[in-house]
Design a protein around this motif. Sequence first.
Motif, short mmCIF file in Angstrom:
data_model
loop_
_atom_site.label_atom_id
_atom_site.label_comp_id
_atom_site.label_asym_id
_atom_site.label_seq_id
_atom_site.Cartn_x
_atom_site.Cartn_y
_atom_site.Cartn_z
N TYR A 84 0.63 -1.52 -0.03
CA TYR A 84 -0.08 0.15 -0.19
C TYR A 84 0.60 0.90 -0.04
N PHE A 85 1.86 1.07 0.78
CA PHE A 85 2.66 2.38 0.49
C PHE A 85 3.30 2.48 -0.43
N CYS A 86 3.99 1.61 -1.19
CA CYS A 86 4.42 1.80 -2.68
C CYS A 86 3.59 1.64 -3.36
N TRP A 87 2.42 1.55 -3.61
CA TRP A 87 0.53 1.75 -4.65
C TRP A 87 1.47 0.36 -5.55
N GLN A 88 1.29 -0.42 -4.92
CA GLN A 88 1.45 -1.63 -5.60
C GLN A 88 0.56 -2.29 -6.37
N PRO A 89 0.24 -2.72 -7.42
CA PRO A 89 -0.42 -3.97 -8.50
C PRO A 89 -1.27 -4.46 -7.21
N ASN A 90 -1.06 -5.13 -6.50
CA ASN A 90 -1.02 -6.20 -5.79
C ASN A 90 -0.59 -5.51 -4.27
N PRO A 91 -2.06 -5.06 -3.36
CA PRO A 91 -1.26 -4.33 -2.84
C PRO A 91 -1.15 -5.56 -1.41
N GLU A 92 -1.73 -5.74 -1.09
CA GLU A 92 -1.73 -6.98 -0.10
C GLU A 92 -0.63 -7.68 0.68
N TYR A 93 0.04 -8.05 -0.83
CA TYR A 93 1.22 -8.95 -0.20
C TYR A 93 2.85 -7.94 -0.50
N ARG A 94 3.12 -8.32 1.51
CA ARG A 94 3.74 -7.37 1.41
C ARG A 94 5.41 -7.66 1.21
N PHE A 95 6.03 -6.96 1.39
CA PHE A 95 7.48 -6.55 0.77
C PHE A 95 8.10 -8.50 0.71
N THR A 96 7.74 -9.65 1.76
CA THR A 96 8.40 -10.28 1.49
C THR A 96 7.65 -11.76 1.26
N GLY A 97 6.50 -10.72 0.45
CA GLY A 97 5.79 -12.01 0.05
C GLY A 97 4.39 -12.53 0.11
N ALA A 98 4.80 -12.36 1.69
CA ALA A 98 3.96 -12.33 2.36
C ALA A 98 1.92 -11.66 2.67
N LEU A 99 1.50 -12.64 2.80
CA LEU A 99 -0.64 -11.82 2.52
C LEU A 99 -0.68 -11.06 3.69
N ASN A 100 -1.00 -9.69 3.49
CA ASN A 100 -1.67 -9.02 4.42
C ASN A 100 -3.61 -9.74 3.76
N THR A 101 -3.98 -10.14 5.54
CA THR A 101 -5.38 -10.54 5.71
C THR A 101 -5.93 -8.61 5.33
N ASP A 102 -6.96 -8.90 5.05
CA ASP A 102 -7.74 -7.71 4.45
C ASP A 102 -9.41 -7.92 5.45
N ASN A 103 -9.71 -7.08 6.39
CA ASN A 103 -10.88 -7.77 7.25
C ASN A 103 -11.81 -6.62 6.36
N ALA A 104 -11.61 -5.58 5.66
CA ALA A 104 -12.56 -4.06 5.68
C ALA A 104 -13.99 -5.57 4.89
N TRP A 105 -13.70 -6.29 3.67
CA TRP A 105 -15.06 -6.55 3.17
C TRP A 105 -15.62 -7.44 4.28
N GLU A 106 -15.08 -8.53 4.59
CA GLU A 106 -15.77 -9.12 5.79
C GLU A 106 -17.50 -8.46 7.14
N THR A 107 -16.34 -7.22 7.30
CA THR A 107 -16.46 -6.86 8.49
C THR A 107 -17.28 -5.99 8.27
N TYR A 108 -17.32 -5.34 6.95
CA TYR A 108 -18.37 -4.10 6.36
C TYR A 108 -20.01 -4.65 6.46
N TYR A 109 -19.83 -5.74 5.96
CA TYR A 109 -21.09 -6.73 4.95
C TYR A 109 -21.31 -7.61 5.88
N SER A 110 -20.41 -8.27 7.65
CA SER A 110 -21.59 -8.09 8.41
C SER A 110 -22.02 -6.95 9.45
N LYS A 111 -22.10 -5.88 9.06
CA LYS A 111 -22.80 -5.06 10.02
C LYS A 111 -23.43 -4.46 9.64
N ILE A 112 -23.53 -4.74 7.79
CA ILE A 112 -24.76 -4.81 7.24
C ILE A 112 -25.81 -5.51 7.13
#
Length: 246
Positions: A84-112
């Motif tokens: 995200y900081f470097c505005w990469q095409p696939n921002p979920e990936y860290r510099f090490t190649g590990a995948l970040n968890t994006d909780n926004a989709w699940e959280t917001y739709y559960s609140k909806i």
Amino acid sequence: MKKLIYIIVVVLFSSCGDFLEESSQDLIIPKTVKDYSEFLFGEGYIRNNTSIHTYLDIMTDDVEEKANTWPVMQSDIRGDGYGYFCWQPNPEYRFTGALNTDNAWETYYSKILIANNVIDLLDDAEGTQSDKDDLLGEAYFLRAYCYFMLVNLYGEPYEKESADKALGIPFNYEHSVKERTYKRETLARSYELIENDLKKSIHLLETTDYTKTVFRISKGAAYLLASRFYLYKKDYEQAISYADKV
């Protein structure tokens, strides 16, 4: 001896039947407006400690304030949020190649889903119409807020000229879980649906005009969300109007 066995079996199975018929101790079925209010506040509201999208701050000028927020771990959040900081095409990936968890989709739709329950089922609850209207105002606000966040996370930036073709997000108005495929609305339709909820919320909260603590959704909060909504929609007159009301 056989009679004794039969009696034991009958008692055993009748006892099991009675046990299975007992209602769950953890299941709460809302019956009053107060029940629904506690349900919305407890399950629908988004808490400060809910980790949803920590990466947003490192994509803005606030990054200097947020960069070293984990001194105990001696860590810089720009490391985990490299994509995200470097505005990469696939921002979920860290510099090490590990995948970040994006909780926004699940959280917001559960609140909806929680908001949908209140909106659809509150009419049959016990309580005054004024209390119902006020709680509906909170529920419409919550749904509008969640969709507003989702469309700005996963939809395209709003431009009036291209909004009819640009992609927005899926909308769910069910109050129960159903197995179905949801399609993405256009950006124009997404903003229209959010605006509808927001206007309903403002109307209801203005009508009841309850005095509330800062911990509950109020008409002031609805005005604030409306000012931000219209700012993103580039309707600056409306944005200024609602900001002034706050």
